[in-house]
Design an enzyme around this catalytic site. Sequence first.
Site, PDB file in Angstrom:
ATOM      1  N   GLU A 182      48.134  37.336  19.638  1.00  0.00           N
ATOM      2  CA  GLU A 182      48.469  36.336  20.969  1.00  0.00           C
ATOM      3  C   GLU A 182      46.797  37.104  21.753  1.00  0.00           C
ATOM      4  O   GLU A 182      47.386  37.632  22.819  1.00  0.00           O
ATOM      5  CB  GLU A 182      49.566  36.754  20.673  1.00  0.00           C
ATOM      6  CG  GLU A 182      50.369  36.662  19.684  1.00  0.00           C
ATOM      7  CD  GLU A 182      52.131  36.149  20.366  1.00  0.00           C
ATOM      8  OE1 GLU A 182      52.398  37.264  21.539  1.00  0.00           O
ATOM      9  OE2 GLU A 182      52.712  35.672  20.111  1.00  0.00           O
ATOM     10  N   GLU A 214      53.528  33.550  13.004  1.00  0.00           N
ATOM     11  CA  GLU A 214      55.099  33.432  13.845  1.00  0.00           C
ATOM     12  C   GLU A 214      55.569  32.218  13.997  1.00  0.00           C
ATOM     13  O   GLU A 214      55.037  31.251  14.643  1.00  0.00           O
ATOM     14  CB  GLU A 214      54.346  34.386  15.172  1.00  0.00           C
ATOM     15  CG  GLU A 214      53.925  35.743  14.193  1.00  0.00           C
ATOM     16  CD  GLU A 214      53.849  36.856  15.860  1.00  0.00           C
ATOM     17  OE1 GLU A 214      54.183  36.754  16.497  1.00  0.00           O
ATOM     18  OE2 GLU A 214      52.863  37.415  15.897  1.00  0.00           O
TER      19      GLU A 214
HETATM   20  O1  AHR Z   1      57.216  38.917  15.945  1.00  0.00           O
HETATM   21  C1  AHR Z   1      57.484  39.464  17.312  1.00  0.00           C
HETATM   22  C2  AHR Z   1      56.153  39.312  18.459  1.00  0.00           C
HETATM   23  O2  AHR Z   1      56.411  38.124  19.037  1.00  0.00           O
HETATM   24  C3  AHR Z   1      54.886  39.999  17.555  1.00  0.00           C
HETATM   25  O3  AHR Z   1      54.730  41.850  17.591  1.00  0.00           O
HETATM   26  C4  AHR Z   1      53.975  38.965  18.513  1.00  0.00           C
HETATM   27  O4  AHR Z   1      52.903  38.760  18.213  1.00  0.00           O
HETATM   28  C5  AHR Z   1      55.210  38.122  19.239  1.00  0.00           C
HETATM   29  O5  AHR Z   1      54.664  37.844  20.558  1.00  0.00           O
END
Ligand code: AHR
Length: 505
Positions: A186, A309
């Site tokens: 991110e 994710e």
């Molecule tokens: O999964 C929780 C968080 O969500 C992670 O650390 C991040 O990459 C995303 O914003």
Amino acid sequence: MNKRPLLLVALLAVCSSIYAQNGASLSISDTSGPLISRHIYGHFSEDLGRCIYDGFWTGDHIRMDVVDALKKIKVPVLRWPGGCYADQYHWRDAIGPRDQRKATVNTTWGMVTEDNSFGTHEFLELCGLLGCEPYIAGNVGTGTPEEMSNWLEYLNYDGKSTLANLRRQNGRDKPWKVSFWGVGNESWGCGGSMTPEFYAMQYRRYAEFCKSYPGAPLKLIASGANSDDYNWTDAVMKNITLWNTWGLSMHYYTLAGDWNHKGSATQFGEDIYFKAMKACLRMEEIVNKHASIMDKYDPAKKVALVVDEWGIWTDPEPGSHPGFLYQQNSLRDALIAGTTLNIFNNHTDRVKMANLAQTVNVLQALVLTEKDKMLLTPTYHVFDLYKVHQDAHSLVLKLNSPDYTFGGEKIPAVNASASRDSVGAVHISLVNIDPSKKATVRIALQGLPSKSVQGQMLTSAKYTDINTFDQPNKVRTAVFSGAKKDGGDLVVEMPAESIVVLELK
Ligand code: AHR
């Protein structure tokens, strides 16, 4: 005038309109498509809350009850140490004798002290026990290309060098041959608030020093977009070096509300249920749009879209640390998992890896722990049912679904995917998200094996049903006997809010 024919016509019209409301039809092409990469069934475990510490790790050993449960669903790949934490993680803090490791502060998640008793060696031991591949996210945000390239040498070099010798001194003779490697996480946000153009330049620089050691070819994954940020994908694809890039990531979380009002994991009505399902189905549009941008720069589809994710993100459980993201997991969340995995199975030409956030005790977890107790969530059971798709050939579907309508809005009630495995068995996974109507799915059997049809199902009385430590098996799989042959078709009677996986041989 004889009124009987008219009556019959009227009756037939009523019957067919009932059928139209609840009936779905599915035809499945008998030609195999691309392989459904097993990595689509991957997971993500961050140094966050009680995922590693208290989840996988007790402080001096790995929890074998958790490992055994996860082995059963054939976890193919595990991503670590973040997430956001990856860009504050310095690998040297967590190697060597445990009592001499550096204590650090997890400034991203809860401002708590990390004793770093779980580090590189422990993570790779965990992957070994699970029989899965590791996927490590390297630090771009607060790291350097030197730190990243040193870590790779420590992990992957078989010869003699100060770093490889240090690994040996710390108890590991042979290199681990880590292959999946994230260059930041991110980077548009917690990974450094970069613009895509700036990140692309960072990526080029870091990637240049990420070496493939003999026997350990690297698969580099660039930090990707936040859900529908298509500009990120466009600019990164345009500016990075594609020749040494295996994948580009993308994160999309299902929210029933918005980031400030995510809603309870267990207390919600149909309005919230509908919103969550609608948000989950958006994954299809988001994947399609990112994929078509990638097609512009990579028409041969060499670079994978890595959804590293995903999952539903709700409010944390009342009374838990708000920075630990501990949430319960309901039948609704299982329906979200089944639907999302169907989407990935149907986009396997570009989506080659996905990682549910996050395996134990965090967000849409598979396993929850409380001291020495452990329970399997409804989402766990979906991964158990769907593991048959791993590395099977995808089959192209044509599905006509009835609508699920609520509050004047409508979304498809039924979604599906199918695959043919190496011995020719066909698996069809069906999800009926309508919480009050059953669905009759008529599947044309032409070209499919049908000597034996078996099925398993996941459902429960309410979409808010959860497994608790007092009642750990409230939501669990059962044998499904609602599929019957009818001429050349298979007619599948799905209960409301259910997931059915069929095996045709
Ligand atoms: O999964 C929780 C968080 O969500 C992670 O650390 C991040 O990459 C995303 O914003």
